[in-house]
Write an enzyme that holds these catalytic residues in place. Structure first.
Site, PDB file in Angstrom:
ATOM      1  N   ARG A  83      29.236  -1.482  14.089  1.00 30.26           N
ATOM      2  CA  ARG A  83      28.948  -1.819  12.701  1.00 30.26           C
ATOM      3  C   ARG A  83      28.994  -0.591  11.803  1.00 30.26           C
ATOM      4  NH1 ARG A  83      23.425  -4.588  10.403  1.00 30.26           N
ATOM      5  NH2 ARG A  83      22.592  -2.567  11.046  1.00 30.26           N
ATOM      6  N   TYR A 122      31.954 -10.840   2.039  1.00 30.42           N
ATOM      7  CA  TYR A 122      30.689 -10.307   1.524  1.00 30.42           C
ATOM      8  C   TYR A 122      30.814  -8.950   0.846  1.00 30.42           C
ATOM      9  CZ  TYR A 122      30.765  -8.058   6.180  1.00 30.42           C
ATOM     10  OH  TYR A 122      31.136  -7.377   7.313  1.00 30.42           O
ATOM     11  N   HIS A 204      25.075 -14.855   5.413  1.00 30.00           N
ATOM     12  CA  HIS A 204      25.571 -13.875   6.379  1.00 30.00           C
ATOM     13  C   HIS A 204      24.869 -14.026   7.714  1.00 30.00           C
ATOM     14  CE1 HIS A 204      25.793 -10.106   8.615  1.00 30.00           C
ATOM     15  NE2 HIS A 204      27.023 -10.036   8.121  1.00 30.00           N
ATOM     16  N   ARG A 207      18.925 -12.551   9.190  1.00 32.67           N
ATOM     17  CA  ARG A 207      18.359 -11.236   8.874  1.00 32.67           C
ATOM     18  C   ARG A 207      18.814 -10.742   7.504  1.00 32.67           C
ATOM     19  NH1 ARG A 207      22.607  -9.991  12.419  1.00 32.67           N
ATOM     20  NH2 ARG A 207      24.096  -8.466  11.578  1.00 32.67           N
ATOM     21  N   HIS A 231      26.620 -16.654  10.400  1.00 31.89           N
ATOM     22  CA  HIS A 231      26.553 -15.952  11.687  1.00 31.89           C
ATOM     23  C   HIS A 231      25.239 -16.345  12.353  1.00 31.89           C
ATOM     24  CE1 HIS A 231      29.192 -12.573   9.857  1.00 31.89           C
ATOM     25  NE2 HIS A 231      29.931 -13.239  10.709  1.00 31.89           N
ATOM     26  N   GLU A 234      24.269 -14.146  17.218  1.00 29.98           N
ATOM     27  CA  GLU A 234      25.332 -13.353  17.846  1.00 29.98           C
ATOM     28  C   GLU A 234      24.740 -12.297  18.769  1.00 29.98           C
ATOM     29  OE1 GLU A 234      29.238 -10.656  16.524  1.00 29.98           O
ATOM     30  OE2 GLU A 234      27.833 -11.398  15.004  1.00 29.98           O
ATOM     31  N   HIS A 268      29.626 -18.000  16.256  1.00 29.75           N
ATOM     32  CA  HIS A 268      29.246 -17.384  17.526  1.00 29.75           C
ATOM     33  C   HIS A 268      28.282 -18.273  18.312  1.00 29.75           C
ATOM     34  CE1 HIS A 268      31.431 -13.873  16.287  1.00 29.75           C
ATOM     35  NE2 HIS A 268      30.597 -13.635  15.277  1.00 29.75           N
ATOM     36  N   ASP A 319      37.817 -13.461  13.716  1.00 25.62           N
ATOM     37  CA  ASP A 319      36.679 -12.619  13.349  1.00 25.62           C
ATOM     38  C   ASP A 319      37.083 -11.187  13.018  1.00 25.62           C
ATOM     39  OD1 ASP A 319      34.149 -11.658  12.917  1.00 25.62           O
ATOM     40  OD2 ASP A 319      33.376 -12.054  14.907  1.00 25.62           O
TER      41      ASP A 319
END
Length: 446
Positions: A83, A122, A204, A207, A231, A234, A268, A319
């Site tokens: 990430r 996003y 998204h 979290r 999401h 995942e 996912h 993805d």
């Protein structure tokens, strides 16, 4: 009045492969008629030799992740280390550079037989979070890029408001955030659908959107009867943090705030409890599996068979674009399950192609695509049956050949709305796709 007739040497009609099919395309880009048993091409028909399938639906894409291919595979790490590299690329995007990159990425998709992409978008604002003069400049760049590449898009405009449970966006994430779900809704409401583009919504992750704002996003999508993606589970770390913050799993949290339902797709759905699976299936919430990314990031293998049995429709996405190959995604879903269970044959080739076509388009809000039948959109793709990978099997086994042997490199033609976008393996709108990819990616790294 029919404008074009296509003669399909072999066509997959959802349950079987039919030889000699004449398909007529009307002026509005739909299938006006379908005749079987046509042994020779009618005069003036466009001839598609090989196996013609409905256009493939890439139900989950982050176009800018294509710039990471070949770099994030170096060394070891986890999703979380990956990430950080993703953030670096995201920081360099502008509306112009995103258009250029996305046009090339979507052209690569067309070359792979993809006629519709769900873009989970996003990167909304300038670095630091300052809105552009047009607050939707980045989303408009993606919509324009899809048009330039000749494919359809469902822009899944994504609410991304926090770094974690109770945490403000970090420096990299500031350009993703609208501050509140209400501000997100106000901005996205000015995006308008058009001929090749639908506007959907996304959370998204649990979290990244505070629990008390989840309902705002869900309500926006419900009022417009549009697709809503998220999401979901995942990573086990997300599950643990959600339980610590809310005393329940992410799936349960989404259910409590009205996010689940037949227009919603969880992407996912990897680390789920039995109760989670029952909730997703019982509400008709879809599941988008992205096997090439899930294995590239060492995420794990999601319970796709159990989800489908529970009532969750399956779709497929590329993805992070470790590869762009929906046939590989379909194959990987079955082969991953074989590795986990040590048994074969969890899905038929027909079922896997359905996930890659009709059910994928439905997950993106396009119910009239993904089928070769009268009235459907004239979106289809042809896979060679005479390449080094596909030569040999009987044509009637074309579905099995496509899923278990063919790759994106075997796509010969892609037609969208009756228009040839890929002909004989060459893109008709983007002259040199490899160069377009190389140049747009190099510009982001300079």
């Amino acid at each position: 009045m029919s404008l074009t007739t296509y003669w399909l040497e072999h066509a997959w009609l959802g349950t079987h492969v039919e030889p000699g099919v004449a398909l007529e395309v009307t002026g509005d880009g739909r299938i006006g008629g379908l005749r079987t048993g046509v042994d020779a091409p009618p005069p003036g028909a466009e001839i598609l030799r090989g196996l013609t399938l409905p256009g493939l639906a890439n139900a989950h894409s982050h176009a800018f992740h294509r710039a990471l291919r070949g770099t994030v595979q170096i060394g070891s790490g986890t999703f979380w280390t990956w990430r950080e590299l993703m953030y670096e690329i995201a920081q360099n995007l502008t509306p112009d550079s995103y258009f250029t990159l996305a046009r090339a990425v979507y052209a690569e998709m067309a070359l792979a037989g993809i006629t519709n992409v769900g873009e989970f978008h996003y990167v909304h604002h300038a670095p630091g979070g300052t809105p552009y003069a047009d607050p939707n400049a980045m989303g408009e760049a993606l919509i324009e890029a899809a048009a330039a590449a000749g494919i359809r898009i469902t822009l899944l405009d994504t609410a991304y408001l926090s770094s974690g449970f109770g945490e403000a966006p970090n420096t990299h994430q500031q350009r993703f955030s609208d501050g509140t779900a209400d501000a997100w809704a106000e901005r996205v409401s000015s995006l308008k659908p058009r001929g090749h583009a639908l506007i959907g919504a996304a959370v998204h992750s649990v979290r990244a959107v505070p629990a008390d704002q989840l309902a705002t996003v869900a309500r926006w999508a419900e009022e417009r009867r549009t697709a809503l993606h998220v999401h979901l589970s995942e990573q086990t770390a997300e599950n643990d943090a959600c339980r610590a913050a809310h005393g329940r799993t992410p799936t349960q949290l989404l259910a409590d705030h009205g996010v689940l339902g037949p227009r919603t797709t969880g992407v996912h759905n990897t680390h789920l409890t039995d109760a989670d699976i029952a909730l997703l299936g019982g509400t008709g919430t879809g599941t988008c599996m992205c096997p090439t990314t899930e294995r590239d990031l060492a995420d794990g293998i999601g319970p796709a068979t159990r989800l489908q049995r529970a009532g969750s429709p399956l779709s497929l996405g590329s993805d992070s674009h470790a590869v762009i190959d929906l046939l590989e995604e379909a194959r990987a879903m079955e082969l991953n399950e074989r590795l986990r269970s040590r048994t074969r044959g969890h899905w038929t080739a027909n079922a896997l192609l359905t996930a890659a076509t009709g059910d994928g388009h439905a997950a993106l809000g396009l119910a009239d695509a993904g089928r070769l039948e009268e009235g459907a959109l004239a979106d289809f793709t042809t896979v060679a049956l005479d390449s080094v990978r596909t030569a040999g099997p009987l044509p009637r086994l074309g579905a099995e050949t496509a899923v278990f042997a063919a790759t994106a490199a075997d796509v010969r033609h892609t037609v969208v709305g009756g228009r040839h976008v890929v002909r004989d393996g060459h893109h008709t709108l983007v002259e040199d796709v490899p160069s377009a990819l190389a140049e747009s990616i190099a510009a982001l790294r300079s």
